[in-house]
Design a protein around this motif. Structure first.
Motif: not given
Length: 605
Positions: A75-84, A114-117
């Protein structure tokens, strides 16, 4: 008492000293690689943790991490991202070299669907069935890993269905607890804002993940929601729901049972199924004892069309111009183009635009935007209706076609439902074929065509008494007869039939015939729905209600008098040439009498 206090203080000091020693002796980064490797082995997803892991002792023994992300393979982008990210761990398992996580908390996370994830590994080998449940070594540097609770706070879900169709689900707060038997309870609250419409959701559910990923199920015990904003009634739409859902991996099927959903004054129950293939296929069967669609649409009755516009504006906020332009461009039902579906709906009592409908039965199928309404039937008062037809949303404008069959429907109720003047009321029946582009009243007034055979019983032509118009006109031309003294503001018709042709909002009536105890008429004419005007040319024969000269009355009872009715429905005008017809009839009677006298004198000679 002092000994007890001293003992508790010593115990507290020992616990604090033990936790402090444990924090200094155990480095959380020792099992960092283990967590990353285990996530990738079990799911193929890549877990990335930026920076070092660090302990947080009070008020809960926790491990803190900085920027964290989870990315699908390729994938081009992460499915989940978090600051903390925070891991709340249990103390005692750490003594035996086990990492037991009571809770994983993500704050300000961004979840991308999204398609990128999405995963993108076209050349990757396909894992054998059941490989997801294969045992993976639980040890890496001697650690064991377990999670009991997941918490997501103040997060965002980005769901993109198409290139220009993105939905943002904001303010996500998720609490999930799971047991050792892979049972989980979930509480979710969120808010969706789009096109000046706001939807708030609260969900309580139980998950059964024992056979995941081959099969899992969810029991949603409570779903509450509120929808407000543009094109929504001012008081909003709110309700509750519950259902049982199960997913089967081998058939890629979601099955819904015990579905129950309320929306203001509406309550639906039923079941459904969805096959999530390249072209999704949905099946939905619904039942209702009572449905009030006016509570959802915000429709309100009015005495005139202008009043209706004002009351409608008070009941429903207008959609933004951009949203209306998009809906018009996509013909309102273009969403049907991406899937197949079958819908069955049965309702005992339905309220629509003030109309009381009973025993509604709707059966419809959709094939990539081509909809077949095989059945749409119901009762209205003493009458029945059937509206089978088709809808085609694959073109730029929605195309519709219906074959209506109405029997003994009160026409006045239909006119009132659409805020139209009740110039003609009575028991209406019709058979025909109609169609055009669009489903709104404006579309019907301008873009529809069709043919129909129509009839009415016990009809009233309101605001115009044809019988008395004729009798008064004759009485002005001759003092030998007069009509009825009692005046009514309508014409009463016992039976009336006509054939009609609808072309772009103009209805042409042919073979028009009407009968009543004191009057008959025939003729033809046109009705313009867009301009709300009519132009009818009739031949009227008044057969009753005459007083005076019997020979003249007998002549009038056989005479057709031309009558033109024209103008706006609210204020019809008329042209009546009774005096000219009367003179012609008298002249003809005089010539006939004279000819008879000449014939008789000739015969006597």
């Amino acid at each position: 008492m002092k000994r007890l206090v001293t003992t508790l203080v010593i115990l507290l000091v020992v616990i604090i000293a033990g936790m402090t020693s444990l924090v200094f002796l155990i480095n959380p980064n020792d099992f960092r690689n283990y967590m990353v490797n285990r996530v990738e082995q079990k799911s193929g997803y890549k877990l990335a943790i930026d920076g070092d892991l660090r302990w947080h002792v009070w008020p809960q023994l926790s491990i803190l991490a900085g920027q964290t992300s989870l990315t699908a393979p390729g994938a081009k982008e992460p499915v989940v991202s978090a600051q903390n990210m925070r891991l709340d761990v249990r103390l005692l398992p750490l003594l035996s070299h086990q990492l037991s996580v009571k809770q994983v908390m993500l704050k300000s996370a961004v979840i991308r669907l999204t398609p990128d994830s999405e995963a993108n590994e076209p050349d990757a080998p396909i894992a054998p069935a059941g490989s997801g449940n294969q045992d993976v070594s639980e040890s890496d540097n001697g650690w064991k890993f377990d999670i009991g609770h997941l918490s997501v706070e103040d997060s965002l879900l980005i769901w993109q269905r198409a290139q220009s169709d993105q939905i943002n689900v904001r303010d996500i707060n998720l609490q999930m607890d799971q047991s050792s038997s892979r049972q989980a309870t979930i509480h979710l609250s969120s808010r969706i804002n789009r096109d000046q419409r706001d939807l708030t959701l609260n969900v309580d559910a139980n998950l059964n993940m024992q056979n995941y990923p081959r099969q899992f199920s969810a029991d949603i015990s409570n779903l509450s929601y509120t929808l407000t904003g543009a094109d929504i009634p001012s008081k909003g739409i709110s309700g509750q729901g519950s259902l049982q859902a199960r997913y089967q991996q081998n058939t890629n099927t979601i099955t819904l049972n015990k579905l129950s959903l309320s929306a203001n004054d509406n309550q639906l129950t039923g079941s459904g199924q969805a096959v999530l293939s390249d072209v999704p296929d949905y099946q939905l069967n619904l039942q209702a004892d009572k449905m009030n669609l006016d509570e959802i649409s915000g429709w309100q009755p009015s005495s005139s069309k202008s009043d209706g516009t004002q009351q409608q504006a008070q009941a429903v906020m207008s959609a933004p111009v951009i949203a209306r332009d998009i809906d018009q461009q996509q013909n309102g039902l273009s969403v049907l183009n991406g899937f197949n579906a079958q819908l069955g709906l049965k309702a005992v009592a339905v309220t629509y635009r003030g109309l009381a409908i009973e025993n509604l039965d709707l059966q419809a199928t959709n094939h990539l935007g081509e909809v077949q309404l095989s059945k749409l039937t119901g009762n209205m008062g003493q009458g029945t209706f059937s509206l089978p037809g088709t809808l085609n949303s694959t073109h730029q404008q929605l195309e519709v076609s219906f074959a209506p069959e109405l029997t003994n429907i009160q026409l006045g109720d239909l006119l009132h439902a659409y805020n139209l003047p009740q110039a003609l009321t009575g028991s209406f029946s019709m058979q025909g074929k109609l169609g055009g582009k669009g489903l709104s009243l404006e579309d019907f007034d301008t873009h529809w065509q069709g043919d129909a055979q129509m009839s009415m019983a016990d009809a009233h032509i309101n605001g115009l008494n044809i019988q008395q118009l004729v009798q008064q006109a004759v009485a002005r031309s001759s003092n030998r007869v007069q009509g009825m003294d009692r005046y009514q503001m309508y014409s009463q018709i016992q039976q009336m039939q006509a054939s009609g042709k609808l072309r772009n909002g103009e209805l042409s009536l042919n073979n028009l015939n009407a009968e009543s105890p004191m009057m008959n008429f025939k003729g033809e004419g046109k009705v313009n729905f867009a301009q709300q005007q009519a132009d009818m040319n009739l031949l009227v024969r008044v057969t009753g209600g005459w007083q005076g000269d019997n020979p003249l009355i007998a002549t009038l009872q056989k005479t057709d008098i031309p009558l033109r009715v024209f103008g706006p429905w609210k204020q019809l005008n008329y042209e009546l040439n009774a005096d000219q017809v009367l003179r012609q009839q008298l002249q003809q009677s005089a010539r006939s009498a004279l000819q008879n006298w000449i014939d008789s004198r000739t015969h006597n000679k």
